[in-house]
Design an enzyme around this catalytic site. Structure first.
Site, short mmCIF file in Angstrom:
data_model
loop_
_atom_site.label_atom_id
_atom_site.label_comp_id
_atom_site.label_asym_id
_atom_site.label_seq_id
_atom_site.Cartn_x
_atom_site.Cartn_y
_atom_site.Cartn_z
N GLY A 215 3.28 -6.93 -7.76
CA GLY A 215 2.01 -6.87 -8.45
C GLY A 215 1.10 -5.80 -7.87
N SER A 216 -0.19 -6.08 -7.89
CA SER A 216 -1.17 -5.06 -7.52
C SER A 216 -1.15 -4.69 -6.04
CB SER A 216 -2.56 -5.52 -7.92
OG SER A 216 -2.69 -5.56 -9.33
N ALA A 217 -0.49 -5.49 -5.20
CA ALA A 217 -0.35 -5.09 -3.80
C ALA A 217 0.42 -3.77 -3.70
CB ALA A 217 0.35 -6.18 -3.00
N ASP A 464 -6.19 -10.27 -10.32
CA ASP A 464 -5.89 -9.88 -8.96
C ASP A 464 -6.65 -10.72 -7.94
OD1 ASP A 464 -5.76 -6.66 -10.31
OD2 ASP A 464 -4.07 -7.66 -9.37
#
Length: 487
Positions: A215-217, A464
């Site tokens: 994901g956004s990591a 997020d």
């Protein structure tokens, strides 16, 4: 008469030579084959005829051995078994060995040639030395903070010392007690069946053997690629990313959970986690550039060991631009282990120099004398030092005023990045909550720790911010434990 005696004596001598030659053939040339023959019980009996060496956390053994009085005398025991199972693995007389019990089996069992008093001593005498010990890099307080933070929820934590690559915590949840698999008999086979039937997969090492969409990591990796490739020269300058952003070659609009992402700068896109900006930048870097960048962080490496094997973190090498856009925000087929994402945070914290992760500090003989030490070494130069400095500032902004405020520690410099990874058919599954971070004490010249946390069964909205809500507090507890240790 004497002639017949001489003939008989010569014949007996010939038989004796033949007997000696056959014995030599068996002992020198067929010994290994006979040792490995499943029908040969002697090898197995010898293996368990002495206590196994121990695995240590700090100065304390987290394993032991007990004499059962049976033919296979010594069985493995474990202190705080579920806490350290992702580190030790199990040593079972029925099912073999895993993880450190497997990777360091020759030391622990006493069969390693390095433990012998003289070269080739073991080959000549066919003997086994007392089992040696394996001293891990794990910090007990950090391991417990991670384990208690997950509190039985499905997920994992990996923590590294950015300056050395030492693995300071490695937790997988839910866990199991390896001791229930140590011996033989129905209790062991029943435990094995029960553990393997469990829907929660307690024997799966989620920290190093399970991959998840990050994901956004993952946007930290894309940001590093954009800065190193000079696609972005000023992280505070507006980008040309429209909102809404239509995935290239499609009519599909990529949504943002955050507001104000139209033409947002790279720094703002990291702070509030804009999907559109990061997807657009990934396409601008291009597939070749992204593949080069992710490789520097360790993605697509099939051979990473710590010394146990680590599952390959994936970034596809053949994609269309719309797939590349999604991959650049940690979706599509992009997957990573928690250890891999801790490596991402570690590289940023350490000025771009990614140190090789390792779980063993040293091995010793039965008397405690060191026979092998694991030195720190560089794994990859993940990004330029200048890019790392820029990303450090952006990750600090995430914690101070962005989506990661739950990771803040008073008086400590903390950088982080939240992430929510959607999965399931039509993204129907509960999102995975991610948080990657690093922390540096104000009186220290180097970061103390880099952490990655994933929570599989997080109850969260698809935003997020859920990584900040579910995973960030766990990361904060691990970082606080690292700072209290002073290492």
């Amino acid at each position: 008469m004497i002639r017949y005696i001489r003939r008989a004596a010569a014949f007996c001598l010939l038989l004796l030579v033949a007997l000696l030659a056959n014995a030599a053939r068996i002992q020198l040339f067929e010994a290994d084959e006979l040792d490995s023959n499943p029908a040969n019980r002697r090898t197995t009996i010898d293996r368990y005829d002495q206590p196994r060496g121990n695995i240590l956390v700090g100065d304390e053994p987290v394993t032991g051995s007990k004499n059962t009085g049976e033919q296979l005398a010594y069985e493995r025991t474990y202190r705080h078994g579920p806490l350290y199972a992702p580190v030790t693995g199990y040593a079972s007389q029925t099912y073999g060995t895993t993880l450190l019990e497997n990777a360091e089996d020759d030391i622990l069992s006493g069969s390693a040639s390095i433990l012998a008093p003289l070269p080739l001593w073991g080959d000549i005498t066919r003997s086994r030395q007392p089992g040696g010990d394996v001293v891990t890099t794990i910090k007990a307080s950090m391991q417990r903070a991670a384990y208690e933070g997950l509190d039985g929820r499905r997920g994992a934590v990996a923590a590294l010392d950015p300056a050395t690559g030492r693995i300071l915590a490695l937790v997988s949840s839910p866990s199991y007690d390896p001791e229930v698999l140590s011996g033989t008999g129905s209790s062991v086979t029943d435990a094995w069946a029960r553990l393997n039937r469990s829907a929660s997969q307690p024997m799966l090492n989620r920290a190093i053997r399970q991959t998840y969409p990050p994901g956004s990591a993952f946007k930290i990796v894309t940001a590093a690629a954009a800065l190193d490739d000079r696609v972005v020269t000023d992280p505070d300058a507006a980008t040309d990313t429209p909102s809404p952003y239509v995935l290239p070659g499609t009519s599909t609009t990529l949504p943002n959970e955050a507001r104000g992402c139209a033409k947002a700068s790279l720094a703002e896109a990291i702070r509030v986690s804009c999907n559109t900006v990061m997807a657009h930048l990934g396409v601008e870097v291009g597939l070749d550039g992204m593949l080069e960048a992710v490789g520097r962080f360790g993605f697509n490496d099939n051979d990473l060991k710590i010394p146990s094997r680590v599952a390959r973190s994936n970034f596809d090498s053949d994609m269309t631009d719309d797939q590349l856009a999604l991959s650049s925000i940690g979706q599509f087929d992009t997957t990573a282990t928690p250890l891999q994402m801790a490596m991402v945070a570690s590289a940023v914290a350490n000025g771009g120099d990614l140190r090789r992760p390792h779980l063993v500090d040293r091995t010793t003989d039965a008397d405690g004398a060191t026979v092998r030490r694991q030195d720190s070494s560089s794994y990859r130069q993940a990004m330029s030092p200048a890019t790392a400095m820029q990303l450090q500032r952006m990750m600090v902004d995430v914690v101070e005023s962005g989506t990661g405020t739950n990771a803040a520690i008073d008086g400590v410099t903390v950088g982080g990045k939240t992430g929510t990874a959607q999965h399931g058919i039509d993204n129907s599954g509960t999102p995975y909550a991610w948080f990657i971070s690093w922390a540096q004490a104000p009186d220290s010249g180097r970061p103390a720790v880099a952490v990655a946390v994933v929570v599989e069964d997080a109850s969260a909205d698809r935003a997020d911010i859920s990584g900040g809500g579910n995973a960030a507090p766990i990361a904060r507890a691990v970082m606080e434990a690292a700072l209290e240790d002073g290492d």
